[in-house]
Design a protein around this motif. Structure first.
Motif, PDB file in Angstrom:
ATOM      1  N   ASP A   1      49.789  94.245   9.156  1.00  0.00           N
ATOM      2  CA  ASP A   1      50.406  93.026   9.675  1.00  0.00           C
ATOM      3  C   ASP A   1      50.541  93.080  11.193  1.00  0.00           C
ATOM      4  O   ASP A   1      50.620  92.041  11.852  1.00  0.00           O
ATOM      5  CB  ASP A   1      51.794  92.831   9.060  1.00  0.00           C
ATOM      6  CG  ASP A   1      51.742  92.739   7.543  1.00  0.00           C
ATOM      7  OD1 ASP A   1      50.859  92.026   7.028  1.00  0.00           O
ATOM      8  OD2 ASP A   1      52.576  93.389   6.883  1.00  0.00           O
ATOM      9  N   CYS A   2      50.569  94.286  11.718  1.00  0.00           N
ATOM     10  CA  CYS A   2      50.687  94.460  13.168  1.00  0.00           C
ATOM     11  C   CYS A   2      50.057  95.784  13.568  1.00  0.00           C
ATOM     12  O   CYS A   2      50.290  96.810  12.920  1.00  0.00           O
ATOM     13  CB  CYS A   2      52.158  94.423  13.599  1.00  0.00           C
ATOM     14  SG  CYS A   2      52.422  94.761  15.355  1.00  0.00           S
TER      15      CYS A   2
ATOM     16  N   ASP B   1      60.063  95.898  18.048  1.00  0.00           N
ATOM     17  CA  ASP B   1      60.676  95.205  16.912  1.00  0.00           C
ATOM     18  C   ASP B   1      61.039  93.766  17.284  1.00  0.00           C
ATOM     19  O   ASP B   1      60.830  92.841  16.482  1.00  0.00           O
ATOM     20  CB  ASP B   1      61.926  95.965  16.467  1.00  0.00           C
ATOM     21  CG  ASP B   1      62.671  95.269  15.343  1.00  0.00           C
ATOM     22  OD1 ASP B   1      62.069  95.033  14.276  1.00  0.00           O
ATOM     23  OD2 ASP B   1      63.860  94.939  15.541  1.00  0.00           O
TER      24      ASP B   1
ATOM     25  N   VAL C   1      55.293  93.852   7.754  1.00  0.00           N
ATOM     26  CA  VAL C   1      55.838  95.060   7.127  1.00  0.00           C
ATOM     27  C   VAL C   1      54.962  96.278   7.440  1.00  0.00           C
ATOM     28  O   VAL C   1      55.467  97.339   7.793  1.00  0.00           O
ATOM     29  CB  VAL C   1      55.959  94.881   5.599  1.00  0.00           C
ATOM     30  CG1 VAL C   1      56.391  96.195   4.944  1.00  0.00           C
ATOM     31  CG2 VAL C   1      56.942  93.769   5.259  1.00  0.00           C
ATOM     32  N   ASP C   2      53.647  96.107   7.298  1.00  0.00           N
ATOM     33  CA  ASP C   2      52.718  97.227   7.457  1.00  0.00           C
ATOM     34  C   ASP C   2      52.225  97.304   8.897  1.00  0.00           C
ATOM     35  O   ASP C   2      51.564  96.384   9.395  1.00  0.00           O
ATOM     36  CB  ASP C   2      51.537  97.076   6.505  1.00  0.00           C
ATOM     37  CG  ASP C   2      51.973  97.140   5.052  1.00  0.00           C
ATOM     38  OD1 ASP C   2      52.843  97.970   4.734  1.00  0.00           O
ATOM     39  OD2 ASP C   2      51.446  96.353   4.234  1.00  0.00           O
ATOM     40  N   LEU C   3      52.537  98.424   9.565  1.00  0.00           N
ATOM     41  CA  LEU C   3      52.236  98.597  10.984  1.00  0.00           C
ATOM     42  C   LEU C   3      51.311  99.791  11.203  1.00  0.00           C
ATOM     43  O   LEU C   3      51.410 100.800  10.497  1.00  0.00           O
ATOM     44  CB  LEU C   3      53.524  98.839  11.780  1.00  0.00           C
ATOM     45  CG  LEU C   3      54.371  97.644  12.232  1.00  0.00           C
ATOM     46  CD1 LEU C   3      54.720  96.712  11.087  1.00  0.00           C
ATOM     47  CD2 LEU C   3      55.631  98.137  12.927  1.00  0.00           C
TER      48      LEU C   3
ATOM     49  N   CYS D   1      62.594  99.071   8.140  1.00  0.00           N
ATOM     50  CA  CYS D   1      62.078  97.786   7.657  1.00  0.00           C
ATOM     51  C   CYS D   1      60.556  97.708   7.732  1.00  0.00           C
ATOM     52  O   CYS D   1      59.978  96.651   7.458  1.00  0.00           O
ATOM     53  CB  CYS D   1      62.703  96.630   8.438  1.00  0.00           C
ATOM     54  SG  CYS D   1      62.478  96.712  10.224  1.00  0.00           S
ATOM     55  N   TYR D   2      59.906  98.824   8.091  1.00  0.00           N
ATOM     56  CA  TYR D   2      58.456  98.828   8.230  1.00  0.00           C
ATOM     57  C   TYR D   2      57.832 100.017   7.505  1.00  0.00           C
ATOM     58  O   TYR D   2      58.453 101.081   7.376  1.00  0.00           O
ATOM     59  CB  TYR D   2      58.055  98.914   9.706  1.00  0.00           C
ATOM     60  CG  TYR D   2      58.563  97.791  10.572  1.00  0.00           C
ATOM     61  CD1 TYR D   2      58.126  96.479  10.382  1.00  0.00           C
ATOM     62  CD2 TYR D   2      59.480  98.037  11.594  1.00  0.00           C
ATOM     63  CE1 TYR D   2      58.589  95.446  11.185  1.00  0.00           C
ATOM     64  CE2 TYR D   2      59.945  97.016  12.404  1.00  0.00           C
ATOM     65  CZ  TYR D   2      59.500  95.719  12.193  1.00  0.00           C
ATOM     66  OH  TYR D   2      59.965  94.700  12.990  1.00  0.00           O
ATOM     67  N   ASN D   3      56.589  99.817   7.051  1.00  0.00           N
ATOM     68  CA  ASN D   3      55.736 100.922   6.621  1.00  0.00           C
ATOM     69  C   ASN D   3      54.815 101.235   7.797  1.00  0.00           C
ATOM     70  O   ASN D   3      54.034 100.373   8.205  1.00  0.00           O
ATOM     71  CB  ASN D   3      54.897 100.531   5.401  1.00  0.00           C
ATOM     72  CG  ASN D   3      55.750 100.112   4.224  1.00  0.00           C
ATOM     73  OD1 ASN D   3      56.785 100.723   3.948  1.00  0.00           O
ATOM     74  ND2 ASN D   3      55.331  99.072   3.517  1.00  0.00           N
ATOM     75  N   ILE D   4      54.900 102.435   8.338  1.00  0.00           N
ATOM     76  CA  ILE D   4      54.207 102.735   9.590  1.00  0.00           C
ATOM     77  C   ILE D   4      53.198 103.862   9.402  1.00  0.00           C
ATOM     78  O   ILE D   4      53.529 104.934   8.893  1.00  0.00           O
ATOM     79  CB  ILE D   4      55.203 103.130  10.696  1.00  0.00           C
ATOM     80  CG1 ILE D   4      56.249 102.026  10.891  1.00  0.00           C
ATOM     81  CG2 ILE D   4      54.469 103.393  12.009  1.00  0.00           C
ATOM     82  CD1 ILE D   4      57.368 102.402  11.849  1.00  0.00           C
TER      83      ILE D   4
END
Length: 255
Positions: free
Chosen positions: A108-109, A32, A43-45, A64-67
């Motif tokens: 995004d990551c 993080d 946001v999108d991981l 805080c993320y969509n994983i």
């Protein structure tokens, strides 16, 4: 002689025992921190080689993320999917080979940790992974991965050798050896399935896991042959610049 099985066919059931000393919450905080430092809008991981999902579930607790968490092992994902009920998490899990990122979504990551890249035994495989991941990243997206160096194998091999663990149903015995000339770290696991009621051994199987240790210079050379530019290279779990004496290096790349 015990039957040789594909990696993580049986060891998946013991993976959480094998990793019981890992502080996933601190590791999630580190991932993080990297994201917030270099791409705070992310946001999108996607996690590759997630094992039984503990890292993504810990990261998901930050809310805080969509994983989307993935692993090649069907057994690993079966175990991971049972965990969100305990963690009260909305992390999704899928079976996915990180050399063939066949998913209809961009991120995004993308991240993968705990030596997963060391399972790639040559530069061409690493380049294939890096290039494949680049095609699934959104603009300014980050690729985060760590790798173990020869120093890490030299320092850990005695600790890892001849250790064992169990979860009541399965028991493992590990032999670990490192070849400094070939830079191959080999872990041989003998795994016993136990009858919980009687304590009798139902079957004994073997899994052999091999990883190649890479120096920082080797990895930087590989990255230079891909579409990425280097954002950062961190030593261990701190935002401190890695060097040739680092035992574990976390790479942060951006296309």
């Amino acid at each position: 002689m015990s039957e040789l099985k594909e990696n993580y066919t049986f060891l998946a059931a013991l993976y959480d025992v094998l990793m019981e000393d890992v502080d996933y919450e601190s590791w999630a905080d580190f991932i993080d921190e990297i994201i917030q430092t270099h791409h705070p809008e992310a946001v999108d991981l996607l996690e590759m080689a997630c094992g039984t999902g503990s890292l993504s579930l810990s990261l998901g607790e930050l809310e805080c993320y969509n994983i989307l968490a993935s692993d090649k092992s069907v057994k690993m994902i079966e175990i991971a999917r049972k965990k969100p009920k305990d963690f009260n998490s909305t992390v999704d899990f899928i079976t996915l080979d990180f050399l063939d990122i066949d998913v209809d979504q961009s991120f995004d990551c993308i991240f993968t940790v705990f030596d997963s890249v060391n399972y790639l035994m040559n530069a061409e495989q690493i380049k294939k992974f890096l290039i494949g991941a680049s095609k699934k990243l959104n603009g300014n997206g980050l690729l985060i991965f760590d790798f173990s160096t020869p120093k890490n194998s030299l320092e850990s091999v005695d600790y890892l050798n001849e250790n064992e663990g169990d979860n009541g149903r399965f028991r493992f015995f590990r032999k670990s050896a490192y070849d400094p000339k070939q830079k191959i770290h080999r872990n041989e696991f003998e795994i016993e399935e136990i009858d919980i009621k009687t304590g009798n051994i139902l079957q004994t199987v073997q899994e052999i896991h091999e990883q190649r240790a890479y120096s920082l210079d080797q990895m930087l050379s590989i990255v230079e042959q891909t579409p990425y530019h280097l954002v950062a290279k961190y030593d261990g779990f701190d935002l401190i610049d890695a060097n040739e004496n680092s035992a574990r290096v976390t790479m942060v790349l951006q296309c």
